[in-house]
Design a protein around this motif. Structure first.
Motif, PDB file in Angstrom:
ATOM      1  N   PHE A  88       0.830  -1.198   0.000  1.00  0.00           N
ATOM      2  CA  PHE A  88       0.000   0.000   0.000  1.00  0.00           C
ATOM      3  C   PHE A  88       0.868   1.254   0.000  1.00  0.00           C
ATOM      4  N   THR A  89       1.966   1.216   0.778  1.00  0.00           N
ATOM      5  CA  THR A  89       2.897   2.352   0.809  1.00  0.00           C
ATOM      6  C   THR A  89       3.650   2.487  -0.500  1.00  0.00           C
ATOM      7  N   LEU A  90       3.997   1.347  -1.104  1.00  0.00           N
ATOM      8  CA  LEU A  90       4.781   1.369  -2.339  1.00  0.00           C
ATOM      9  C   LEU A  90       3.985   1.955  -3.505  1.00  0.00           C
ATOM     10  N   LEU A  91       2.695   1.754  -3.549  1.00  0.00           N
ATOM     11  CA  LEU A  91       1.872   2.184  -4.683  1.00  0.00           C
ATOM     12  C   LEU A  91       1.117   3.474  -4.391  1.00  0.00           C
ATOM     13  N   GLN A  92       1.809   4.460  -3.866  1.00  0.00           N
ATOM     14  CA  GLN A  92       1.163   5.744  -3.593  1.00  0.00           C
ATOM     15  C   GLN A  92       1.146   6.663  -4.815  1.00  0.00           C
ATOM     16  N   ALA A  93       2.149   6.525  -5.690  1.00  0.00           N
ATOM     17  CA  ALA A  93       2.184   7.376  -6.884  1.00  0.00           C
ATOM     18  C   ALA A  93       1.204   6.862  -7.934  1.00  0.00           C
ATOM     19  N   ASN A  94       0.725   7.760  -8.793  1.00  0.00           N
ATOM     20  CA  ASN A  94      -0.208   7.365  -9.842  1.00  0.00           C
ATOM     21  C   ASN A  94       0.490   6.687 -11.015  1.00  0.00           C
ATOM     22  N   VAL A  95       1.770   7.078 -11.270  1.00  0.00           N
ATOM     23  CA  VAL A  95       2.554   6.442 -12.322  1.00  0.00           C
ATOM     24  C   VAL A  95       3.552   5.509 -11.645  1.00  0.00           C
ATOM     25  N   VAL A 194      -9.810   0.899  -6.572  1.00  0.00           N
ATOM     26  CA  VAL A 194     -10.213   2.236  -6.127  1.00  0.00           C
ATOM     27  C   VAL A 194      -9.368   3.347  -6.747  1.00  0.00           C
ATOM     28  N   ARG A 195      -8.261   3.016  -7.423  1.00  0.00           N
ATOM     29  CA  ARG A 195      -7.423   4.056  -8.032  1.00  0.00           C
ATOM     30  C   ARG A 195      -7.078   3.674  -9.468  1.00  0.00           C
ATOM     31  N   GLN A 196      -6.734   4.685 -10.259  1.00  0.00           N
ATOM     32  CA  GLN A 196      -6.329   4.451 -11.643  1.00  0.00           C
ATOM     33  C   GLN A 196      -4.838   4.728 -11.772  1.00  0.00           C
ATOM     34  N   TYR A 197      -4.102   3.696 -12.201  1.00  0.00           N
ATOM     35  CA  TYR A 197      -2.641   3.783 -12.288  1.00  0.00           C
ATOM     36  C   TYR A 197      -2.208   3.765 -13.753  1.00  0.00           C
ATOM     37  N   SER A 198      -1.022   4.365 -13.947  1.00  0.00           N
ATOM     38  CA  SER A 198      -0.299   4.220 -15.215  1.00  0.00           C
ATOM     39  C   SER A 198       1.012   3.515 -14.919  1.00  0.00           C
ATOM     40  N   PHE A 199       1.416   2.590 -15.810  1.00  0.00           N
ATOM     41  CA  PHE A 199       2.630   1.816 -15.611  1.00  0.00           C
ATOM     42  C   PHE A 199       3.670   2.230 -16.642  1.00  0.00           C
ATOM     43  N   ARG A 251      -4.404  -1.600 -18.061  1.00  0.00           N
ATOM     44  CA  ARG A 251      -4.997  -2.853 -17.604  1.00  0.00           C
ATOM     45  C   ARG A 251      -4.132  -4.056 -17.961  1.00  0.00           C
ATOM     46  N   GLN A 252      -3.443  -4.000 -19.096  1.00  0.00           N
ATOM     47  CA  GLN A 252      -2.554  -5.102 -19.461  1.00  0.00           C
ATOM     48  C   GLN A 252      -1.393  -5.217 -18.470  1.00  0.00           C
ATOM     49  N   TRP A 253      -0.790  -4.065 -18.134  1.00  0.00           N
ATOM     50  CA  TRP A 253       0.309  -4.088 -17.150  1.00  0.00           C
ATOM     51  C   TRP A 253      -0.210  -4.543 -15.777  1.00  0.00           C
ATOM     52  N   ALA A 254      -1.392  -4.092 -15.360  1.00  0.00           N
ATOM     53  CA  ALA A 254      -1.953  -4.501 -14.071  1.00  0.00           C
ATOM     54  C   ALA A 254      -2.227  -5.998 -14.052  1.00  0.00           C
ATOM     55  N   SER A 255      -2.735  -6.533 -15.173  1.00  0.00           N
ATOM     56  CA  SER A 255      -2.991  -7.969 -15.241  1.00  0.00           C
ATOM     57  C   SER A 255      -1.689  -8.761 -15.151  1.00  0.00           C
ATOM     58  N   LEU A 256      -0.640  -8.274 -15.847  1.00  0.00           N
ATOM     59  CA  LEU A 256       0.648  -8.973 -15.777  1.00  0.00           C
ATOM     60  C   LEU A 256       1.234  -8.909 -14.361  1.00  0.00           C
ATOM     61  N   LEU A 257       1.037  -7.794 -13.650  1.00  0.00           N
ATOM     62  CA  LEU A 257       1.559  -7.674 -12.279  1.00  0.00           C
ATOM     63  C   LEU A 257       0.862  -8.665 -11.343  1.00  0.00           C
TER      64      LEU A 257
END
Length: 462
Positions: A88-95, A194-199, A251-257
């Motif tokens: 949770f701490t690691l994924l604070q940034a949007n990118v 709950v959040r939208q990320y870019s990878f 979504r492709q990067w999130a699925s691979l993660l």
């Protein structure tokens, strides 16, 4: 560790060798089980349960086992929460840098898993359970100075030192890692909902083609089970991204993660956990029935198993028949009171007892050391024959037989023993306890009074 039934059986063995007083007499239980059906292990388990008739031993073992499992459960929960909070701490940034997050997720985990595998193959992880044994040492989990608690603590500590505990420790270690990875997985799924990320990814040394190859290799197994993998264009487009990517690429990067965490993290740990659980079950401690204590009990149960064709059973020792003299006598009870008045009269059936007047002195009960001193002092100064009444269910243990030998040594006109049953009942001559008394008296050549014949009247001085 031993199964709960084996633990109780082993605890009974430990306490019995330390002369512990149980809720039920172990000798009586052993005798009753002689004619019951079952394998030796089943009968030993049954024997231990019946000896612990009030459940005190099982409660102490259950308390220790419950606290050990409670600590392990608490540690698993803490590890799961720490994994959730860490990610949770690691994924604070949007990118998010995809490969950086992936290394944080699986880098140290993979190193530890490979290290465990190497040590297991080299068979060098036997001494790694010391910290675990110290952490869950029963001496820290339960306090008590009574002999039952101390014996139970020693029993658990012996189990923790068993060679099979290396697999139990490895299983617990994998359990903690699975809890951590599960917490991370829950955090990823929650944050992606709950959040939208870019990878993105970035590298000084690696080219686009190198990252394309790396991503395709990494995504091969996840793609086999249905997870999306970014295509070549999406990989190139994701380099050095500072703003939001198209939602389809994210979504492709999130699925691979998620797929990488499952396939390269949770699944290998689960396989290792199952392997350790199977090995621990294979190497699990078993009750050692070859110990002299168990062999003695099993041999006693099998003593009546004979082959009618070629086996001849050795006759059991029989005590000599007592000759009750017509002279002065002293009657006494050993340790237990009699339910019958004038119990000794059943033994005063000598041929010439009708014509010779006998004086019978009733000494009472001989129990403690003071009674023994008073009796031996009396016998040293009075030439009498002693008739000693013993309850037929009394245990012929070393202390009782020591008293019997001492009385026999001081009785100038001899010692005769009369076994007593309950009120208005005869002695049960078929019990193993009666045969034990026959053997003890035969060994010492002490006569046994036949109490079935009618007795003459006697004079009693109290």
């Amino acid at each position: 560790m031993l199964s709960p039934q084996d633990q109780l059986t082993e605890l009974v063995r430990t306490l019995e060798t330390r002369q512990h007083v149980f809720a039920t007499d172990p000798l009586l239980i052993t005798e009753k089980l002689q004619n019951e059906e079952g394998t030796p292990i089943q009968k030993l388990h049954r024997r231990a349960s019946r000896i612990d008739s009030n459940g005190n031993l099982a409660r102490v073992l259950g308390k220790i086992d419950g606290r050990i499992k409670g600590i392990m459960t608490l540690m698993s929960v803490v590890w799961c929460v720490s994994g959730f909070l860490g990610l949770f701490t690691l994924l604070q940034a949007n990118v998010v840098n995809f490969f950086y997050v992936l290394v944080c997720l699986l880098g140290f985990h993979t190193i530890m898993l490979v290290g465990w595998l190497v040590l297991t193959l080299m068979n060098q992880s036997k001494q790694s359970s010391n910290w675990f044994a110290n952490l869950v040492s029963p001496s820290y989990l339960i306090r008590g100075k009574d002999d039952v608690t101390q014996a139970a603590v020693n029993l658990y500590e012996q189990q923790l030192e068993h060679s099979g505990m290396r697999w139990y420790l490895s299983k617990f270690s994998h359990q903690l890692w699975l809890a951590t990875l599960t917490g991370m997985l829950l955090a990823i799924i929650f944050l992606l909902i709950v959040r939208q990320y870019s990878f993105s990814w970035e590298s000084t040394l690696l080219s686009d083609q190198a990252l394309i190859t790396l991503t395709q290799v990494l995504g091969w197994l996840p793609s086999m089970v249905g997870f999306d993998v970014p295509d070549n264009a999406a990989i190139v487009q994701s380099r050095l991204v500072t703003d939001a990517l198209p939602l389809s690429i994210a979504r492709q990067w999130a699925s691979l993660l998620i797929g990488s965490l499952l396939i390269y993290g949770i699944v290998p740990r689960a396989i290792a956990w199952v392997f350790c659980a199977l090995m621990f079950r294979r190497k699990k401690m078993r009750l050692d029935t070859n110990l002299p204590y168990y062999q003695k009990i099993i041999n006693f149960w099998q003593r009546q198993v004979i082959d009618a064709d070629d086996f001849k059973q050795t006759p059991a020792p029989v005590a000599p028949k007592a000759t009750v003299s017509s002279g002065n006598k002293l009657v006494a009870l050993l340790e237990y009171p009699s339910e019958q008045d004038n119990w000794w009269q059943a033994g005063l059936n000598h041929d010439h007892a009708k014509t010779v007047a006998s004086t019978v002195e009733n000494f009472g009960i001989v129990d403690d050391r003071e009674d023994m001193t008073r009796l031996t002092t009396y016998l040293d100064t009075h030439p009498v024959q002693v008739i000693l009444g013993i309850h037929s269910q009394a245990l012929p243990d070393r202390g009782t037989l020591r008293k019997l030998d001492q009385i026999a040594g001081h009785a100038k006109h001899g010692l005769a023993v009369q076994l007593l049953g309950s009120e208005n009942t005869d002695v049960d001559y078929k019990t193993a306890r009666y045969q034990q008394w026959q053997t003890a008296l035969a060994t010492r050549q002490i006569g046994l009074v036949d109490s079935h014949e009618p007795s003459p009247a006697s004079n009693v001085n109290k």
